[in-house]
Design a protein around this motif. Sequence first.
Motif, PDB file in Angstrom:
ATOM      1  N   GLY A   1       0.816  -1.209   0.000  1.00 14.99           N
ATOM      2  CA  GLY A   1       0.000   0.000   0.000  1.00 14.99           C
ATOM      3  C   GLY A   1       0.847   1.255   0.000  1.00 14.99           C
ATOM      4  N   ALA A   2       0.182   2.390  -0.015  1.00 18.34           N
ATOM      5  CA  ALA A   2       0.887   3.669   0.011  1.00 18.34           C
ATOM      6  C   ALA A   2       1.510   3.893   1.383  1.00 18.34           C
ATOM      7  CB  ALA A   2      -0.092   4.789  -0.321  1.00 18.34           C
ATOM      8  N   ASN A   3       2.722   4.435   1.380  1.00 15.19           N
ATOM      9  CA  ASN A   3       3.421   4.800   2.619  1.00 15.19           C
ATOM     10  C   ASN A   3       3.610   3.624   3.577  1.00 15.19           C
ATOM     11  OD1 ASN A   3       3.418   7.603   1.822  1.00 15.19           O
ATOM     12  ND2 ASN A   3       1.243   7.655   2.429  1.00 15.19           N
ATOM     13  N   GLU A   4       3.864   2.444   3.021  1.00 14.87           N
ATOM     14  CA  GLU A   4       4.095   1.265   3.851  1.00 14.87           C
ATOM     15  C   GLU A   4       5.583   0.998   4.081  1.00 14.87           C
ATOM     16  OE1 GLU A   4       2.155  -0.563   5.508  1.00 14.87           O
ATOM     17  OE2 GLU A   4       0.141  -0.181   4.737  1.00 14.87           O
ATOM     18  N   ALA A   5       6.437   1.744   3.400  1.00 15.36           N
ATOM     19  CA  ALA A   5       7.877   1.495   3.528  1.00 15.36           C
ATOM     20  C   ALA A   5       8.327   1.737   4.968  1.00 15.36           C
ATOM     21  CB  ALA A   5       8.653   2.403   2.579  1.00 15.36           C
ATOM     22  N   PRO A   6       9.161   0.834   5.516  1.00 17.72           N
ATOM     23  CA  PRO A   6       9.664   1.029   6.876  1.00 17.72           C
ATOM     24  C   PRO A   6      10.653   2.195   6.929  1.00 17.72           C
ATOM     25  CG  PRO A   6      10.719  -0.853   5.853  1.00 17.72           C
ATOM     26  CD  PRO A   6       9.653  -0.396   4.908  1.00 17.72           C
ATOM     27  N   ALA A   7      11.103   2.479   8.115  1.00 14.37           N
ATOM     28  CA  ALA A   7      12.041   3.589   8.302  1.00 14.37           C
ATOM     29  C   ALA A   7      13.306   3.374   7.485  1.00 14.37           C
ATOM     30  CB  ALA A   7      12.393   3.719   9.781  1.00 14.37           C
ATOM     31  N   SER A   8      13.909   4.470   7.086  1.00 15.75           N
ATOM     32  CA  SER A   8      15.133   4.405   6.286  1.00 15.75           C
ATOM     33  C   SER A   8      16.183   3.544   6.971  1.00 15.75           C
ATOM     34  CB  SER A   8      15.676   5.821   6.077  1.00 15.75           C
ATOM     35  OG  SER A   8      16.881   5.783   5.362  1.00 15.75           O
ATOM     36  N   GLY A   9      16.840   2.686   6.176  1.00 15.65           N
ATOM     37  CA  GLY A   9      17.888   1.831   6.696  1.00 15.65           C
ATOM     38  C   GLY A   9      17.423   0.463   7.118  1.00 15.65           C
ATOM     39  N   ALA A  10      16.104   0.231   7.119  1.00 17.16           N
ATOM     40  CA  ALA A  10      15.573  -1.080   7.496  1.00 17.16           C
ATOM     41  C   ALA A  10      15.505  -1.978   6.270  1.00 17.16           C
ATOM     42  CB  ALA A  10      14.188  -0.924   8.116  1.00 17.16           C
ATOM     43  N   GLY A  11      16.529  -2.795   6.078  1.00 14.44           N
ATOM     44  CA  GLY A  11      16.566  -3.731   4.972  1.00 14.44           C
ATOM     45  C   GLY A  11      16.892  -3.071   3.641  1.00 14.44           C
ATOM     46  N   GLU A  12      16.733  -3.852   2.568  1.00 10.16           N
ATOM     47  CA  GLU A  12      17.043  -3.381   1.219  1.00 10.16           C
ATOM     48  C   GLU A  12      15.812  -2.745   0.587  1.00 10.16           C
ATOM     49  OE1 GLU A  12      18.562  -5.098  -3.145  1.00 10.16           O
ATOM     50  OE2 GLU A  12      18.110  -6.482  -1.500  1.00 10.16           O
ATOM     51  N   THR A  13      16.029  -1.780  -0.282  1.00  7.18           N
ATOM     52  CA  THR A  13      14.951  -1.147  -1.034  1.00  7.18           C
ATOM     53  C   THR A  13      15.239  -1.218  -2.523  1.00  7.18           C
ATOM     54  OG1 THR A  13      14.432   0.400   0.764  1.00  7.18           O
ATOM     55  CG2 THR A  13      13.680   0.997  -1.444  1.00  7.18           C
ATOM     56  N   ILE A  14      14.219  -1.579  -3.298  1.00  6.41           N
ATOM     57  CA  ILE A  14      14.311  -1.617  -4.755  1.00  6.41           C
ATOM     58  C   ILE A  14      13.283  -0.635  -5.304  1.00  6.41           C
ATOM     59  CG2 ILE A  14      14.001  -3.009  -6.841  1.00  6.41           C
ATOM     60  CD1 ILE A  14      14.803  -5.464  -5.231  1.00  6.41           C
ATOM     61  N   ASP A  15      13.701   0.183  -6.227  1.00  7.87           N
ATOM     62  CA  ASP A  15      12.791   1.143  -6.858  1.00  7.87           C
ATOM     63  C   ASP A  15      12.233   0.531  -8.144  1.00  7.87           C
ATOM     64  OD1 ASP A  15      11.416   3.289  -7.864  1.00  7.87           O
ATOM     65  OD2 ASP A  15      13.055   4.732  -7.649  1.00  7.87           O
ATOM     66  N   ALA A  16      10.903   0.375  -8.191  1.00 11.47           N
ATOM     67  CA  ALA A  16      10.242  -0.227  -9.356  1.00 11.47           C
ATOM     68  C   ALA A  16       9.626   0.804 -10.283  1.00 11.47           C
ATOM     69  CB  ALA A  16       9.163  -1.206  -8.885  1.00 11.47           C
ATOM     70  N   ALA A  17      10.059   2.050 -10.167  1.00 16.30           N
ATOM     71  CA  ALA A  17       9.410   3.139 -10.905  1.00 16.30           C
ATOM     72  C   ALA A  17       9.402   2.932 -12.413  1.00 16.30           C
ATOM     73  CB  ALA A  17      10.086   4.465 -10.558  1.00 16.30           C
ATOM     74  N   HIS A  18      10.386   2.231 -12.945  1.00 15.82           N
ATOM     75  CA  HIS A  18      10.492   2.075 -14.403  1.00 15.82           C
ATOM     76  C   HIS A  18       9.879   0.766 -14.910  1.00 15.82           C
ATOM     77  CE1 HIS A  18      12.954   5.641 -14.548  1.00 15.82           C
ATOM     78  NE2 HIS A  18      13.787   5.128 -13.650  1.00 15.82           N
ATOM     79  N   TYR A  19       9.190   0.044 -14.028  1.00 19.95           N
ATOM     80  CA  TYR A  19       8.678  -1.282 -14.401  1.00 19.95           C
ATOM     81  C   TYR A  19       7.216  -1.437 -13.985  1.00 19.95           C
ATOM     82  CZ  TYR A  19      13.711  -2.003 -14.466  1.00 19.95           C
ATOM     83  OH  TYR A  19      15.055  -1.865 -14.712  1.00 19.95           O
ATOM     84  N   ILE A  20       6.576  -2.458 -14.535  1.00 25.55           N
ATOM     85  CA  ILE A  20       5.298  -2.952 -14.043  1.00 25.55           C
ATOM     86  C   ILE A  20       5.612  -4.146 -13.144  1.00 25.55           C
ATOM     87  CG2 ILE A  20       3.192  -4.194 -14.688  1.00 25.55           C
ATOM     88  CD1 ILE A  20       2.992  -1.203 -15.170  1.00 25.55           C
ATOM     89  N   VAL A  21       4.919  -4.237 -12.018  1.00 28.26           N
ATOM     90  CA  VAL A  21       5.117  -5.361 -11.091  1.00 28.26           C
ATOM     91  C   VAL A  21       3.893  -6.274 -11.163  1.00 28.26           C
ATOM     92  CG1 VAL A  21       5.551  -6.036  -8.711  1.00 28.26           C
ATOM     93  CG2 VAL A  21       6.514  -3.896  -9.594  1.00 28.26           C
ATOM     94  N   MET A  22       4.138  -7.561 -11.329  1.00 25.97           N
ATOM     95  CA  MET A  22       3.062  -8.548 -11.418  1.00 25.97           C
ATOM     96  C   MET A  22       3.278  -9.654 -10.405  1.00 25.97           C
ATOM     97  SD  MET A  22       2.649  -9.055 -15.559  1.00 25.97           S
ATOM     98  CE  MET A  22       1.280 -10.206 -15.326  1.00 25.97           C
ATOM     99  N   PRO A  23       2.212 -10.336  -9.991  1.00 25.74           N
ATOM    100  CA  PRO A  23       2.401 -11.558  -9.210  1.00 25.74           C
ATOM    101  C   PRO A  23       3.155 -12.586 -10.052  1.00 25.74           C
ATOM    102  CG  PRO A  23       0.087 -10.873  -9.241  1.00 25.74           C
ATOM    103  CD  PRO A  23       0.793 -10.066 -10.274  1.00 25.74           C
ATOM    104  N   GLY A  24       3.856 -13.492  -9.401  1.00 24.93           N
ATOM    105  CA  GLY A  24       4.446 -14.593 -10.147  1.00 24.93           C
ATOM    106  C   GLY A  24       3.376 -15.323 -10.933  1.00 24.93           C
ATOM    107  N   LEU A  25       3.682 -15.694 -12.164  1.00 23.03           N
ATOM    108  CA  LEU A  25       2.693 -16.325 -13.041  1.00 23.03           C
ATOM    109  C   LEU A  25       2.450 -17.775 -12.628  1.00 23.03           C
ATOM    110  CD1 LEU A  25       4.072 -14.948 -16.424  1.00 23.03           C
ATOM    111  CD2 LEU A  25       2.195 -14.013 -15.049  1.00 23.03           C
ATOM    112  N   ILE A  26       1.240 -18.258 -12.927  1.00 24.35           N
ATOM    113  CA  ILE A  26       0.843 -19.639 -12.615  1.00 24.35           C
ATOM    114  C   ILE A  26       0.387 -20.314 -13.903  1.00 24.35           C
ATOM    115  CG2 ILE A  26      -0.711 -21.109 -11.275  1.00 24.35           C
ATOM    116  CD1 ILE A  26      -1.117 -18.614  -9.417  1.00 24.35           C
TER     117      ILE A  26
END
Length: 412
Positions: A36-61
């Motif tokens: 959802g919107a604004n769900e990202a944890p505080a800065s520095g908590a784990g890795e972050t990937i920016d998907a701005a240039h892509y479409i994100v889909m569920p894994g296909l079945i």
Amino acid sequence: MSLLTIKNARIVDGSSDAPSDPVDIVIENGRFVAVGANEAPASGAGETIDAAHYIVMPGLIDCHVHVIATTANLGLNAELPSSWVALKSAEIMKSMLMRGFTTVRDLGGADVGLKRASDEGLIDAPRLIICGKALSQTGGHTDYRGPYNNRDVSWYGDRLGTLGRVVDGVDGIRRMAREELKNGADYVKVMADGGVSSPSDPVGYLVFSVDELKAVVEVAKGFGTYVSGHLYDDRAINRALDCGFECIEHGNNMSAATVKRVAKEGVFVVPTNITYDVLAKEGAAFGLPPESVAKIEDVRANGLACLTMLHEAGVTMGYGSDLLGGMHPHQSGEFVLRGRYIPAKDVIRSATLDASKVVRNDEIGAIEAGRFADLIFVDGNPLDDLALLTEQGAHMPLIMKGGVAKKRASAI
């Protein structure tokens, strides 16, 4: 497992004819934990990937595969050493994963050993849902002996390269259904019609008796699962529905009246049109026997017409490929083929949200909190161009299964 956040994710899952607004996707311990919107944890908590240039889909079945089918000549496939078939199957499944298919439902052949190898990470493969060996009667689909071969059919049962077991009679089918479920099958598959790839059973061949079909349904329901049927002919389909089958594989020769019945009763259908398209063009070159090649046109054109009827009736359809041997690379071609007849949104849904219903697994098929973190990045919008889901995953720079990146381009 460390925390991973994907920011600016525009999700396409078949629920809408446009990508979602950008959201954050938070992954922990192999599952989505927040979307959802604004769900990202505080800065520095784990890795972050920016998907701005892509479409994100569920894994296909893919709801209909045969991962042990190393050749289109399934009689020959049954003769191959099981150790070799297992290694070749691992190669076939890795290629499926690299096309973005993070879960596949096997419709005959794969055993619990292959499923366990995938679950434990011994091989790079999609999550496997299996029926074990499909059940066929003497002279039916998966009896590949031909008219001059009377070898004892029990010889085939434990060979990894055979798609099915040959059983006859109420007691025989009941016992073998129990055997497959005992061996780890998730559901039961019955060859309830003739087929293309076998030598002695024409399409429309009413194979098992009604009592046999009812017996196998009783066993499956007693185990808390269901029966899916290999079915083409309208009479065979109605017969199977009368006996309690809950999923139809193929369904090419279904009448309009039967489509209405299927919709009313909430039965699932898995069309597999790409296999007939490829078989018609290349089946002989890949080892399909001449008697099988001659059957293809019996079902090819009808399948595409039926696809439109099923869609208009609102039937829940799963994505299926059903390819054999050297034809496996055409797995993603079903997207483009279906897209000529039904909207892209619904084609995608058949491999995501609706596919999870067909395979009875609510832990996959959507990017939602609690489900397995299976997802793909697509370089472009498949709602505008379904071909972006083809070409062996060339347009998928990230493929993730259970929160683990199985493919990741250096730019991500």
